[in-house]
Scaffold this motif. Sequence first.
Motif, PDB file in Angstrom:
ATOM      1  N   HIS A 188     -19.599 -29.707  15.518  1.00 17.14           N
ATOM      2  CA  HIS A 188     -19.795 -30.929  16.320  1.00 17.14           C
ATOM      3  C   HIS A 188     -21.053 -30.735  17.159  1.00 17.14           C
ATOM      4  O   HIS A 188     -20.996 -30.537  18.366  1.00 17.14           O
ATOM      5  CB  HIS A 188     -18.555 -31.159  17.194  1.00 17.14           C
ATOM      6  CG  HIS A 188     -18.523 -32.517  17.807  1.00 17.14           C
ATOM      7  ND1 HIS A 188     -17.564 -32.901  18.708  1.00 17.14           N
ATOM      8  CD2 HIS A 188     -19.335 -33.597  17.654  1.00 17.14           C
ATOM      9  CE1 HIS A 188     -17.793 -34.155  19.086  1.00 17.14           C
ATOM     10  NE2 HIS A 188     -18.870 -34.591  18.467  1.00 17.14           N
ATOM     11  N   HIS A 218     -11.526 -30.305  18.726  1.00 20.09           N
ATOM     12  CA  HIS A 218     -11.732 -29.794  20.083  1.00 20.09           C
ATOM     13  C   HIS A 218     -11.847 -30.949  21.084  1.00 20.09           C
ATOM     14  O   HIS A 218     -11.273 -30.909  22.167  1.00 20.09           O
ATOM     15  CB  HIS A 218     -12.973 -28.912  20.132  1.00 20.09           C
ATOM     16  CG  HIS A 218     -12.929 -27.797  19.123  1.00 20.09           C
ATOM     17  ND1 HIS A 218     -12.093 -26.720  19.262  1.00 20.09           N
ATOM     18  CD2 HIS A 218     -13.568 -27.624  17.946  1.00 20.09           C
ATOM     19  CE1 HIS A 218     -12.232 -25.917  18.219  1.00 20.09           C
ATOM     20  NE2 HIS A 218     -13.126 -26.442  17.399  1.00 20.09           N
ATOM     21  N   CYS A 219     -12.607 -31.986  20.713  1.00 20.67           N
ATOM     22  CA  CYS A 219     -12.721 -33.163  21.565  1.00 20.67           C
ATOM     23  C   CYS A 219     -11.493 -34.064  21.415  1.00 20.67           C
ATOM     24  O   CYS A 219     -11.265 -34.954  22.230  1.00 20.67           O
ATOM     25  CB  CYS A 219     -13.969 -33.962  21.217  1.00 20.67           C
ATOM     26  SG  CYS A 219     -15.499 -33.094  21.586  1.00 20.67           S
ATOM     27  N   CYS A 268     -19.242 -31.154  21.376  1.00 21.58           N
ATOM     28  CA  CYS A 268     -18.788 -29.930  22.033  1.00 21.58           C
ATOM     29  C   CYS A 268     -19.442 -28.678  21.454  1.00 21.58           C
ATOM     30  O   CYS A 268     -19.249 -27.585  21.974  1.00 21.58           O
ATOM     31  CB  CYS A 268     -17.270 -29.828  21.936  1.00 21.58           C
ATOM     32  SG  CYS A 268     -16.687 -29.760  20.224  1.00 21.58           S
ATOM     33  N   CYS A 327     -12.875 -34.592  15.617  1.00 19.09           N
ATOM     34  CA  CYS A 327     -13.181 -33.266  16.161  1.00 19.09           C
ATOM     35  C   CYS A 327     -11.893 -32.717  16.793  1.00 19.09           C
ATOM     36  O   CYS A 327     -11.362 -33.319  17.722  1.00 19.09           O
ATOM     37  CB  CYS A 327     -14.293 -33.328  17.197  1.00 19.09           C
ATOM     38  SG  CYS A 327     -14.506 -31.727  18.021  1.00 19.09           S
TER      39      CYS A 327
HETATM   40 ZN   LIG Z   1     -16.121 -31.908  19.568  1.00 21.17          ZN
END
Ligand SMILES: [Zn+2]
Lengths: 106, 221
Positions: free
Chosen positions: A60, A8-9, A64, A6
Amino acid sequence: MLHIYCPHCAEYREEEEFHAAGQAHIVRPLDPDACTDKEWGEYLFFRKNPRGLHHELWVHSAGCRKFFNMTRDTQTYEIKEIYKIGEKPSVVDSSVPQEIASGAAS
Amino acid sequence: MSDAVVENIKMKVVANQLPEDSEKIHSMAESPLHHVDLASLAKQGLQEGGVHFCEKPLMGLLTLRCHPSAKQKTAIKSLLGVALPMEPLTSATKGDVTVRWISPDEWLITLSGDKAFDLESRFQDKLEGHYSLVNISGGTTVFELSGKDAMNVLKKSTTIDFHSKVFPTDKVVSTLFAKSSAIIRRLDEQRFELVVRRSFSDYIWLWIQDASKEYGLVVDA
Ligand SMILES: [Zn+2]
Protein backbone atom coordinates in the motif's frame (compact mmCIF):
# COMPACT_ATOMS: atom_id res chain seq x y z
CA MET A 1 -8.99 -0.18 -11.95
CA LEU A 2 -8.87 -2.70 -9.12
CA HIS A 3 -10.56 -1.92 -5.83
CA ILE A 4 -8.18 -3.35 -3.25
CA TYR A 5 -8.75 -3.99 0.44
CA CYS A 6 -5.77 -3.01 2.61
CA PRO A 7 -5.75 -5.32 5.66
CA HIS A 8 -3.79 -2.72 7.66
CA CYS A 9 -5.93 0.33 6.88
CA ALA A 10 -8.98 -1.95 6.97
CA GLU A 11 -10.69 -0.36 3.99
CA TYR A 12 -10.87 -0.49 0.22
CA ARG A 13 -8.73 1.86 -1.83
CA GLU A 14 -8.15 2.40 -5.53
CA GLU A 15 -5.37 0.54 -7.28
CA GLU A 16 -3.32 3.70 -7.85
CA GLU A 17 -2.43 3.70 -4.14
CA PHE A 18 -0.83 0.26 -4.44
CA HIS A 19 2.10 -1.38 -6.11
CA ALA A 20 2.34 -5.03 -7.03
CA ALA A 21 5.59 -6.42 -5.67
CA GLY A 22 5.64 -9.72 -7.52
CA GLN A 23 5.14 -13.30 -6.50
CA ALA A 24 4.46 -13.99 -2.83
CA HIS A 25 5.97 -16.69 -0.61
CA ILE A 26 9.47 -16.62 -2.04
CA VAL A 27 11.75 -17.97 0.64
CA ARG A 28 15.35 -16.89 0.76
CA PRO A 29 17.58 -19.97 0.94
CA LEU A 30 18.76 -20.44 4.53
CA ASP A 31 22.33 -21.08 3.45
CA PRO A 32 23.02 -19.16 0.22
CA ASP A 33 26.60 -20.41 0.14
CA ALA A 34 25.34 -23.97 -0.12
CA CYS A 35 23.14 -23.17 -3.12
CA THR A 36 24.06 -24.28 -6.59
CA ASP A 37 24.11 -21.51 -9.21
CA LYS A 38 20.87 -22.93 -10.54
CA GLU A 39 19.13 -22.80 -7.15
CA TRP A 40 20.37 -19.27 -6.43
CA GLY A 41 19.48 -18.09 -9.92
CA GLU A 42 15.98 -19.49 -9.59
CA TYR A 43 15.55 -17.80 -6.21
CA LEU A 44 16.66 -14.45 -7.61
CA PHE A 45 15.18 -14.36 -11.07
CA PHE A 46 12.68 -17.11 -11.85
CA ARG A 47 9.02 -16.36 -11.20
CA LYS A 48 5.74 -18.03 -11.98
CA ASN A 49 3.51 -16.58 -14.63
CA PRO A 50 0.33 -18.56 -14.18
CA ARG A 51 -2.90 -18.22 -16.06
CA GLY A 52 -5.37 -18.39 -13.19
CA LEU A 53 -4.76 -18.28 -9.46
CA HIS A 54 -1.65 -16.44 -8.37
CA HIS A 55 -0.38 -15.51 -4.91
CA GLU A 56 1.07 -12.02 -5.06
CA LEU A 57 2.80 -9.56 -2.78
CA TRP A 58 1.36 -6.04 -2.82
CA VAL A 59 2.31 -2.87 -0.99
CA HIS A 60 0.00 0.00 0.00
CA SER A 61 2.62 2.42 -1.21
CA ALA A 62 0.65 5.66 -1.04
CA GLY A 63 -1.14 4.71 2.16
CA CYS A 64 0.25 2.84 5.15
CA ARG A 65 3.27 1.56 3.15
CA LYS A 66 2.78 -1.96 4.48
CA PHE A 67 3.04 -5.17 2.47
CA PHE A 68 0.34 -7.84 2.30
CA ASN A 69 -0.54 -10.86 0.18
CA MET A 70 -3.26 -11.29 -2.39
CA THR A 71 -4.63 -14.30 -4.22
CA ARG A 72 -5.72 -13.09 -7.62
CA ASP A 73 -6.97 -14.69 -10.81
CA THR A 74 -4.67 -13.41 -13.55
CA GLN A 75 -7.22 -14.31 -16.19
CA THR A 76 -10.30 -12.58 -14.79
CA TYR A 77 -8.43 -10.12 -12.52
CA GLU A 78 -10.74 -11.22 -9.71
CA ILE A 79 -9.20 -10.76 -6.27
CA LYS A 80 -9.97 -13.95 -4.37
CA GLU A 81 -8.59 -12.97 -0.98
CA ILE A 82 -6.27 -10.64 0.90
CA TYR A 83 -4.15 -11.96 3.75
CA LYS A 84 -1.35 -10.58 5.86
CA ILE A 85 2.31 -11.52 5.64
CA GLY A 86 2.85 -14.71 7.62
CA GLU A 87 -0.68 -15.96 7.05
CA LYS A 88 -1.63 -18.82 4.77
CA PRO A 89 -3.76 -18.43 1.65
CA SER A 90 -7.09 -20.19 1.89
CA VAL A 91 -7.78 -20.12 -1.83
CA VAL A 92 -5.27 -22.46 -3.45
CA ASP A 93 -5.07 -24.14 -6.79
CA SER A 94 -4.08 -27.75 -7.27
CA SER A 95 -1.52 -26.58 -9.83
CA VAL A 96 0.21 -24.45 -7.16
CA PRO A 97 3.28 -26.28 -5.80
CA GLN A 98 2.90 -27.91 -2.42
CA GLU A 99 5.14 -25.65 -0.35
CA ILE A 100 2.88 -22.72 -1.16
CA ALA A 101 -0.36 -24.63 -0.83
CA SER A 102 0.64 -25.73 2.64
CA GLY A 103 1.65 -22.19 3.54
CA ALA A 104 5.06 -23.34 4.71
CA ALA A 105 6.59 -20.11 3.49
CA SER A 106 5.66 -16.71 4.76
CA MET B 1 29.55 -3.27 22.05
CA SER B 2 27.55 -4.85 24.86
CA ASP B 3 24.17 -3.58 25.96
CA ALA B 4 25.61 -2.49 29.30
CA VAL B 5 28.02 -0.13 27.56
CA VAL B 6 25.27 1.30 25.35
CA GLU B 7 23.15 2.02 28.41
CA ASN B 8 25.90 4.06 30.01
CA ILE B 9 26.23 6.47 27.12
CA LYS B 10 24.02 9.49 27.77
CA MET B 11 24.05 11.15 24.42
CA LYS B 12 21.91 13.99 23.19
CA VAL B 13 20.90 12.96 19.72
CA VAL B 14 18.15 15.54 19.33
CA ALA B 15 19.22 18.86 17.85
CA ASN B 16 17.13 22.00 17.76
CA GLN B 17 16.66 23.01 14.14
CA LEU B 18 15.23 26.39 15.04
CA PRO B 19 16.68 29.44 16.75
CA GLU B 20 16.40 29.47 20.56
CA ASP B 21 14.40 32.68 20.40
CA SER B 22 11.01 31.57 19.11
CA GLU B 23 10.28 35.13 17.95
CA LYS B 24 13.01 34.71 15.36
CA ILE B 25 11.45 31.67 13.71
CA HIS B 26 9.32 33.69 11.37
CA SER B 27 12.10 36.02 10.32
CA MET B 28 14.60 33.21 9.73
CA ALA B 29 12.49 30.41 8.27
CA GLU B 30 10.41 30.53 5.11
CA SER B 31 7.41 28.36 4.49
CA PRO B 32 7.35 26.48 1.16
CA LEU B 33 4.73 28.95 -0.11
CA HIS B 34 6.69 32.01 0.98
CA HIS B 35 7.12 33.10 -2.65
CA VAL B 36 3.34 33.10 -3.18
CA ASP B 37 2.81 35.84 -0.60
CA LEU B 38 -0.51 34.48 0.61
CA ALA B 39 -1.02 37.49 2.88
CA SER B 40 -1.25 39.83 -0.12
CA LEU B 41 -3.42 37.39 -2.05
CA ALA B 42 -5.78 37.26 0.92
CA LYS B 43 -6.23 41.04 0.71
CA GLN B 44 -6.36 41.37 -3.08
CA GLY B 45 -8.19 38.18 -4.05
CA LEU B 46 -11.79 37.05 -3.74
CA GLN B 47 -13.41 37.67 -0.38
CA GLU B 48 -16.22 35.21 -0.96
CA GLY B 49 -16.29 31.81 -2.63
CA GLY B 50 -16.96 28.13 -2.24
CA VAL B 51 -13.42 27.16 -1.29
CA HIS B 52 -11.14 28.66 1.33
CA PHE B 53 -7.43 27.93 1.40
CA CYS B 54 -4.79 28.67 3.97
CA GLU B 55 -1.35 27.44 4.83
CA LYS B 56 -0.37 26.56 8.39
CA PRO B 57 3.28 27.45 7.95
CA LEU B 58 6.25 26.21 9.97
CA MET B 59 4.41 23.73 12.13
CA GLY B 60 6.28 21.07 14.05
CA LEU B 61 5.83 17.60 12.57
CA LEU B 62 7.23 14.48 14.19
CA THR B 63 7.07 10.91 12.93
CA LEU B 64 6.82 8.34 15.71
CA ARG B 65 7.50 4.71 14.90
CA CYS B 66 7.16 1.90 17.41
CA HIS B 67 5.25 -1.17 18.46
CA PRO B 68 4.24 0.34 21.77
CA SER B 69 4.17 -1.83 24.87
CA ALA B 70 1.59 -1.06 27.55
CA LYS B 71 4.28 0.82 29.48
CA GLN B 72 5.29 2.84 26.43
CA LYS B 73 1.67 3.68 25.67
CA THR B 74 1.28 5.14 29.15
CA ALA B 75 4.51 7.12 28.81
CA ILE B 76 3.54 8.42 25.36
CA LYS B 77 0.11 9.43 26.64
CA SER B 78 1.64 11.51 29.40
CA LEU B 79 4.15 13.07 26.96
CA LEU B 80 1.55 14.01 24.35
CA GLY B 81 -1.36 14.65 26.67
CA VAL B 82 -3.40 12.29 24.52
CA ALA B 83 -3.33 8.53 23.95
CA LEU B 84 -1.91 7.12 20.70
CA PRO B 85 -4.83 6.34 18.39
CA MET B 86 -4.53 2.58 17.78
CA GLU B 87 -7.57 2.32 15.52
CA PRO B 88 -6.62 2.55 11.81
CA LEU B 89 -7.26 5.90 10.08
CA THR B 90 -8.09 7.80 13.26
CA SER B 91 -6.55 10.80 15.00
CA ALA B 92 -6.60 12.35 18.43
CA THR B 93 -6.17 15.98 19.45
CA LYS B 94 -5.39 17.65 22.75
CA GLY B 95 -4.73 21.36 22.70
CA ASP B 96 -2.44 22.07 19.76
CA VAL B 97 -1.08 18.51 19.65
CA THR B 98 -2.63 16.20 17.07
CA VAL B 99 -1.63 12.56 16.60
CA ARG B 100 -2.58 10.77 13.40
CA TRP B 101 -2.55 7.02 12.79
CA ILE B 102 -0.45 6.48 9.66
CA SER B 103 0.24 2.75 9.79
CA PRO B 104 0.12 0.02 12.45
CA ASP B 105 3.52 1.15 13.74
CA GLU B 106 3.63 4.79 12.67
CA TRP B 107 2.02 8.02 13.87
CA LEU B 108 2.34 11.62 12.73
CA ILE B 109 2.39 14.19 15.51
CA THR B 110 1.86 17.87 14.82
CA LEU B 111 2.19 20.81 17.14
CA SER B 112 3.32 24.40 16.91
CA GLY B 113 6.79 24.68 15.42
CA ASP B 114 8.49 26.20 18.43
CA LYS B 115 7.39 23.32 20.68
CA ALA B 116 8.66 20.43 18.55
CA PHE B 117 12.18 20.42 19.95
CA ASP B 118 10.88 20.47 23.49
CA LEU B 119 8.63 17.48 22.82
CA GLU B 120 11.50 15.61 21.11
CA SER B 121 13.71 16.24 24.12
CA ARG B 122 11.05 15.06 26.54
CA PHE B 123 10.56 11.87 24.51
CA GLN B 124 14.27 11.25 24.75
CA ASP B 125 14.27 11.74 28.51
CA LYS B 126 11.07 9.90 29.37
CA LEU B 127 10.33 7.20 26.78
CA GLU B 128 12.23 3.96 27.22
CA GLY B 129 12.51 1.00 24.89
CA HIS B 130 12.67 0.67 21.16
CA TYR B 131 11.17 3.52 19.16
CA SER B 132 12.08 6.22 16.68
CA LEU B 133 11.00 9.85 16.69
CA VAL B 134 12.07 11.95 13.72
CA ASN B 135 11.44 15.63 13.14
CA ILE B 136 10.12 16.00 9.60
CA SER B 137 9.02 19.64 9.91
CA GLY B 138 11.48 20.81 7.27
CA GLY B 139 10.18 18.44 4.63
CA THR B 140 6.47 19.03 4.96
CA THR B 141 3.86 21.73 5.19
CA VAL B 142 0.21 21.86 6.17
CA PHE B 143 -2.67 23.25 4.11
CA GLU B 144 -6.27 23.72 5.06
CA LEU B 145 -9.18 23.57 2.63
CA SER B 146 -12.59 24.66 3.81
CA GLY B 147 -15.90 25.98 2.57
CA LYS B 148 -18.98 24.40 1.06
CA ASP B 149 -17.10 23.24 -2.06
CA ALA B 150 -13.89 22.09 -0.37
CA MET B 151 -15.09 18.51 -0.65
CA ASN B 152 -15.68 18.95 -4.37
CA VAL B 153 -12.04 19.98 -4.80
CA LEU B 154 -10.97 16.90 -2.85
CA LYS B 155 -13.22 14.68 -4.95
CA LYS B 156 -11.56 15.99 -8.09
CA SER B 157 -8.11 15.41 -6.68
CA THR B 158 -8.29 12.05 -4.90
CA THR B 159 -10.03 8.68 -5.12
CA ILE B 160 -11.17 8.77 -1.49
CA ASP B 161 -14.84 8.68 -0.52
CA PHE B 162 -15.37 11.77 1.65
CA HIS B 163 -19.01 11.18 2.52
CA SER B 164 -19.39 11.88 6.23
CA LYS B 165 -20.84 8.38 6.72
CA VAL B 166 -17.50 6.81 5.83
CA PHE B 167 -15.24 9.82 6.44
CA PRO B 168 -16.22 11.36 9.78
CA THR B 169 -14.45 14.21 11.55
CA ASP B 170 -10.95 13.23 12.76
CA LYS B 171 -10.57 10.47 10.19
CA VAL B 172 -7.13 10.45 8.54
CA VAL B 173 -6.04 8.93 5.24
CA SER B 174 -2.64 8.78 3.60
CA THR B 175 -3.35 8.91 -0.08
CA LEU B 176 -2.58 10.55 -3.39
CA PHE B 177 -3.78 14.11 -3.95
CA ALA B 178 -3.40 14.98 -7.63
CA LYS B 179 -0.88 12.13 -7.84
CA SER B 180 1.33 13.49 -5.05
CA SER B 181 1.26 12.06 -1.56
CA ALA B 182 -0.86 13.75 1.08
CA ILE B 183 -2.20 12.98 4.53
CA ILE B 184 -5.78 14.24 4.66
CA ARG B 185 -7.75 14.72 7.85
CA ARG B 186 -11.28 15.96 8.33
CA LEU B 187 -11.44 18.80 10.84
CA ASP B 188 -15.20 19.28 10.67
CA GLU B 189 -18.04 19.00 8.17
CA GLN B 190 -16.51 21.49 5.73
CA ARG B 191 -12.86 21.67 6.78
CA PHE B 192 -10.01 19.42 5.71
CA GLU B 193 -6.32 19.45 6.52
CA LEU B 194 -3.65 18.32 4.08
CA VAL B 195 -0.11 17.44 5.14
CA VAL B 196 1.99 17.55 1.98
CA ARG B 197 5.62 17.29 0.96
CA ARG B 198 7.48 20.57 0.88
CA SER B 199 8.76 19.94 -2.64
CA PHE B 200 5.22 19.33 -3.91
CA SER B 201 3.61 22.24 -2.10
CA ASP B 202 3.88 24.72 -4.97
CA TYR B 203 2.47 22.17 -7.42
CA ILE B 204 -0.43 21.38 -5.07
CA TRP B 205 -1.10 25.08 -4.53
CA LEU B 206 -1.28 25.57 -8.32
CA TRP B 207 -3.53 22.52 -8.61
CA ILE B 208 -5.85 23.80 -5.88
CA GLN B 209 -6.16 27.16 -7.59
CA ASP B 210 -7.14 25.47 -10.83
CA ALA B 211 -9.49 22.96 -9.22
CA SER B 212 -11.19 25.68 -7.15
CA LYS B 213 -11.69 28.14 -9.99
CA GLU B 214 -15.27 27.14 -10.72
CA TYR B 215 -16.27 27.56 -7.05
CA GLY B 216 -14.30 30.71 -6.30
CA LEU B 217 -11.12 30.45 -4.24
CA VAL B 218 -10.68 32.60 -1.16
CA VAL B 219 -7.20 32.76 0.34
CA ASP B 220 -7.21 33.18 4.10
CA ALA B 221 -4.12 34.70 5.64
ZN1 LIG C 1 -2.93 0.45 4.03
